[in-house]
Design a protein around this motif. Structure first.
Motif, mmCIF file in Angstrom:
data_model
loop_
_atom_site.group_PDB
_atom_site.id
_atom_site.type_symbol
_atom_site.label_atom_id
_atom_site.label_comp_id
_atom_site.label_asym_id
_atom_site.label_seq_id
_atom_site.Cartn_x
_atom_site.Cartn_y
_atom_site.Cartn_z
ATOM 1 N N THR A 1 -20.865 47.591 -38.035
ATOM 2 C CA THR A 1 -20.211 46.297 -38.101
ATOM 3 C C THR A 1 -20.085 45.683 -36.710
ATOM 4 O OG1 THR A 1 -18.876 47.296 -39.803
ATOM 5 C CG2 THR A 1 -18.197 45.109 -39.038
ATOM 6 N N VAL A 2 -20.495 44.425 -36.584
ATOM 7 C CA VAL A 2 -20.321 43.715 -35.316
ATOM 8 C C VAL A 2 -18.992 42.979 -35.361
ATOM 9 C CG1 VAL A 2 -21.235 41.966 -33.747
ATOM 10 C CG2 VAL A 2 -22.798 43.307 -35.166
ATOM 11 N N ARG A 3 -18.193 43.178 -34.324
ATOM 12 C CA ARG A 3 -16.942 42.429 -34.200
ATOM 13 C C ARG A 3 -17.001 41.617 -32.923
ATOM 14 N NH1 ARG A 3 -12.277 46.072 -33.595
ATOM 15 N NH2 ARG A 3 -13.816 47.473 -32.687
ATOM 16 N N ILE A 4 -16.662 40.337 -33.011
ATOM 17 C CA ILE A 4 -16.556 39.480 -31.826
ATOM 18 C C ILE A 4 -15.072 39.390 -31.486
ATOM 19 C CG2 ILE A 4 -17.038 37.215 -30.833
ATOM 20 C CD1 ILE A 4 -19.587 38.734 -31.665
ATOM 21 N N LEU A 5 -14.758 39.713 -30.242
ATOM 22 C CA LEU A 5 -13.361 39.818 -29.810
ATOM 23 C C LEU A 5 -13.155 39.031 -28.530
ATOM 24 C CD1 LEU A 5 -13.237 43.690 -30.272
ATOM 25 C CD2 LEU A 5 -12.109 42.019 -31.744
ATOM 26 N N PRO A 6 -11.909 38.632 -28.265
ATOM 27 C CA PRO A 6 -11.632 38.000 -26.972
ATOM 28 C C PRO A 6 -11.907 38.982 -25.835
ATOM 29 C CG PRO A 6 -9.763 37.753 -28.476
ATOM 30 C CD PRO A 6 -10.706 38.711 -29.123
ATOM 31 N N PHE A 7 -12.433 38.468 -24.747
ATOM 32 C CA PHE A 7 -12.675 39.269 -23.541
ATOM 33 C C PHE A 7 -11.343 39.346 -22.787
ATOM 34 C CE2 PHE A 7 -15.862 39.443 -19.729
ATOM 35 C CZ PHE A 7 -15.066 40.360 -19.058
ATOM 36 N N THR A 8 -10.822 40.560 -22.614
ATOM 37 C CA THR A 8 -9.584 40.727 -21.848
ATOM 38 C C THR A 8 -9.852 41.681 -20.689
ATOM 39 O OG1 THR A 8 -8.728 42.707 -22.948
ATOM 40 C CG2 THR A 8 -8.305 40.574 -24.034
ATOM 41 N N MET A 9 -8.921 41.725 -19.758
ATOM 42 C CA MET A 9 -9.113 42.601 -18.604
ATOM 43 C C MET A 9 -9.135 44.074 -19.004
ATOM 44 S SD MET A 9 -9.976 41.015 -16.035
ATOM 45 C CE MET A 9 -9.870 42.254 -14.745
ATOM 46 N N ALA A 10 -8.618 44.403 -20.180
ATOM 47 C CA ALA A 10 -8.709 45.787 -20.650
ATOM 48 C C ALA A 10 -10.166 46.200 -20.861
ATOM 49 C CB ALA A 10 -7.924 45.946 -21.947
ATOM 50 N N ASP A 11 -11.047 45.208 -21.041
ATOM 51 C CA ASP A 11 -12.477 45.473 -21.279
ATOM 52 C C ASP A 11 -13.287 45.486 -19.986
ATOM 53 O OD1 ASP A 11 -12.104 45.170 -24.201
ATOM 54 O OD2 ASP A 11 -11.748 43.069 -23.682
ATOM 55 N N TYR A 12 -12.644 45.156 -18.859
ATOM 56 C CA TYR A 12 -13.391 44.876 -17.624
ATOM 57 C C TYR A 12 -14.354 46.007 -17.243
ATOM 58 C CZ TYR A 12 -14.582 43.972 -12.801
ATOM 59 O OH TYR A 12 -15.297 43.781 -11.640
ATOM 60 N N ASP A 13 -13.879 47.242 -17.224
ATOM 61 C CA ASP A 13 -14.733 48.339 -16.724
ATOM 62 C C ASP A 13 -16.005 48.492 -17.561
ATOM 63 O OD1 ASP A 13 -12.955 48.820 -14.694
ATOM 64 O OD2 ASP A 13 -12.038 50.567 -15.636
ATOM 65 N N GLU A 14 -15.866 48.354 -18.875
ATOM 66 C CA GLU A 14 -17.047 48.467 -19.741
ATOM 67 C C GLU A 14 -17.993 47.277 -19.520
ATOM 68 O OE1 GLU A 14 -16.243 49.885 -24.094
ATOM 69 O OE2 GLU A 14 -14.488 48.815 -23.324
ATOM 70 N N VAL A 15 -17.409 46.092 -19.386
ATOM 71 C CA VAL A 15 -18.243 44.894 -19.262
ATOM 72 C C VAL A 15 -18.975 44.885 -17.919
ATOM 73 C CG1 VAL A 15 -18.236 42.377 -19.148
ATOM 74 C CG2 VAL A 15 -16.852 43.542 -20.872
ATOM 75 N N ILE A 16 -18.281 45.238 -16.848
ATOM 76 C CA ILE A 16 -18.961 45.204 -15.543
ATOM 77 C C ILE A 16 -20.094 46.232 -15.531
ATOM 78 C CG2 ILE A 16 -17.439 46.795 -14.267
ATOM 79 C CD1 ILE A 16 -18.689 43.521 -12.796
ATOM 80 N N ALA A 17 -19.914 47.353 -16.214
ATOM 81 C CA ALA A 17 -20.988 48.354 -16.288
ATOM 82 C C ALA A 17 -22.189 47.774 -17.046
ATOM 83 C CB ALA A 17 -20.481 49.622 -16.957
ATOM 84 N N LEU A 18 -21.922 47.031 -18.119
ATOM 85 C CA LEU A 18 -23.024 46.381 -18.857
ATOM 86 C C LEU A 18 -23.735 45.372 -17.961
ATOM 87 C CD1 LEU A 18 -24.591 45.565 -21.466
ATOM 88 C CD2 LEU A 18 -22.720 43.952 -21.939
ATOM 89 N N TRP A 19 -22.977 44.529 -17.275
ATOM 90 C CA TRP A 19 -23.601 43.519 -16.415
ATOM 91 C C TRP A 19 -24.416 44.182 -15.304
ATOM 92 C CZ3 TRP A 19 -18.522 40.237 -15.795
ATOM 93 C CH2 TRP A 19 -18.371 39.418 -16.929
ATOM 94 N N GLN A 20 -23.850 45.245 -14.712
ATOM 95 C CA GLN A 20 -24.555 45.910 -13.607
ATOM 96 C C GLN A 20 -25.881 46.515 -14.062
ATOM 97 O OE1 GLN A 20 -21.346 48.489 -12.421
ATOM 98 N NE2 GLN A 20 -20.683 47.137 -10.752
ATOM 99 N N SER A 21 -25.968 46.851 -15.331
ATOM 100 C CA SER A 21 -27.202 47.478 -15.828
ATOM 101 C C SER A 21 -28.131 46.467 -16.492
ATOM 102 C CB SER A 21 -26.852 48.586 -16.825
ATOM 103 O OG SER A 21 -26.277 48.009 -17.985
ATOM 104 N N SER A 22 -27.800 45.172 -16.391
ATOM 105 C CA SER A 22 -28.592 44.144 -17.077
ATOM 106 C C SER A 22 -29.376 43.301 -16.075
ATOM 107 C CB SER A 22 -27.684 43.211 -17.892
ATOM 108 O OG SER A 22 -26.967 43.912 -18.862
ATOM 109 N N PRO A 23 -30.697 43.498 -15.972
ATOM 110 C CA PRO A 23 -31.493 42.591 -15.149
ATOM 111 C C PRO A 23 -31.313 41.166 -15.682
ATOM 112 C CG PRO A 23 -32.823 44.443 -15.929
ATOM 113 C CD PRO A 23 -31.523 44.500 -16.667
ATOM 114 N N GLY A 24 -31.258 40.210 -14.783
ATOM 115 C CA GLY A 24 -31.025 38.827 -15.229
ATOM 116 C C GLY A 24 -29.597 38.390 -14.993
ATOM 117 N N ILE A 25 -28.701 39.351 -14.717
ATOM 118 C CA ILE A 25 -27.299 39.027 -14.422
ATOM 119 C C ILE A 25 -27.089 39.204 -12.921
ATOM 120 C CG2 ILE A 25 -24.877 39.593 -14.846
ATOM 121 C CD1 ILE A 25 -26.308 38.540 -17.330
ATOM 122 N N GLY A 26 -26.705 38.140 -12.245
ATOM 123 C CA GLY A 26 -26.444 38.190 -10.804
ATOM 124 C C GLY A 26 -24.948 38.294 -10.550
ATOM 125 N N LEU A 27 -24.542 39.377 -9.922
ATOM 126 C CA LEU A 27 -23.104 39.601 -9.679
ATOM 127 C C LEU A 27 -22.776 39.348 -8.214
ATOM 128 C CD1 LEU A 27 -22.701 42.847 -11.802
ATOM 129 C CD2 LEU A 27 -21.982 40.534 -12.415
#
Ligand SMILES: CC(C)(COP(=O)(O)OP(=O)(O)OC[C@H]1O[C@@H](n2cnc3c(N)ncnc32)[C@H](O)[C@@H]1OP(=O)(O)O)[C@@H](O)C(=O)NCCC(=O)NCCS
Length: 140
Positions: free
Chosen positions: A2-28
């Motif tokens: 099941t896909v759930r769309i949720l608000p992005f909160t700072m509790a998610d930050y560590d997981e999200v930054i890891a995704l961005w860091q591993s995604s070519p095309g995302i400039g941090l």
């Protein structure tokens, strides 16, 4: 799954930054540190989202405004979860939020070399602005 769309909160930050860091095309940059993202989310409530497949992070996007137009940043879906409509769904949530706040147009920045990213945006209805270039200046 099941896909759930949720608000992005700072509790998610560590997981999200890891995704961005591993995604070519995302400039941090410096503004993507926790304090920068916390400030961005506080300034733009209800516009940034993430997707979870069961409980695992599958994708994320930042969305905000300058008071005139909307902007999307850092849309990424983890490779194993792509081509299931998650990227498009995240974008739709952002655009619905912008529309509810009265915004009529949204912009994105895409690296020239990110051909897959450009194909995605065109397929989901975004138009390449050949009459514009981006110019920037460091404020020191
Ligand atoms: C771009 C990205 C977010 C797309 O996420 P996604 O969840 O796979 O996208 P969707 O499944 O919603 O795709 C919607 C449509 O876009 C098109 N599309 C998406 N990825 C594509 C690709 N690699 N090649 C060709 N078309 C593509 C397809 O038409 C797709 O619909 P279909 O699968 O029914 O044919 C994902 O590939 C990604 O994270 N890329 C790396 C980070 C990045 O470049 N982000 C964009 C920064 S500007």
């Amino acid at each position: 799954m099941t896909v759930r769309i949720l608000p992005f909160t700072m509790a998610d930050y560590d997981e999200v930054i890891a995704l961005w860091q591993s995604s070519p095309g995302i400039g941090l940059s410096d503004v993507d540190r926790p304090e920068g993202i916390a400030a961005y989310l506080a300034r733009n409530p209800g516009l940034s989202f993430l997707a979870r497949l069961d409980d695992e992070l599958a994708g994320a996007v930042l969305c905000g405004t300058d008071g005139r137009r909307g902007y999307l940043h850092h849309l990424a879906v983890r490779p194993q979860a792509r081509r299931q409509g998650i990227g498009e769904t995240l974008v739709e949530h952002c655009l619905s939020g912008l529309k509810a706040q009265g915004y009529q147009k949204c912009h994105i920045f895409v690296y020239n070399g990110n051909v897959e990213g450009q194909v995605f945006w065109e397929r989901v209805g975004w138009k390449l602005r050949t009459e514009l270039v981006i110019m920037s200046k460091d404020i020191v």
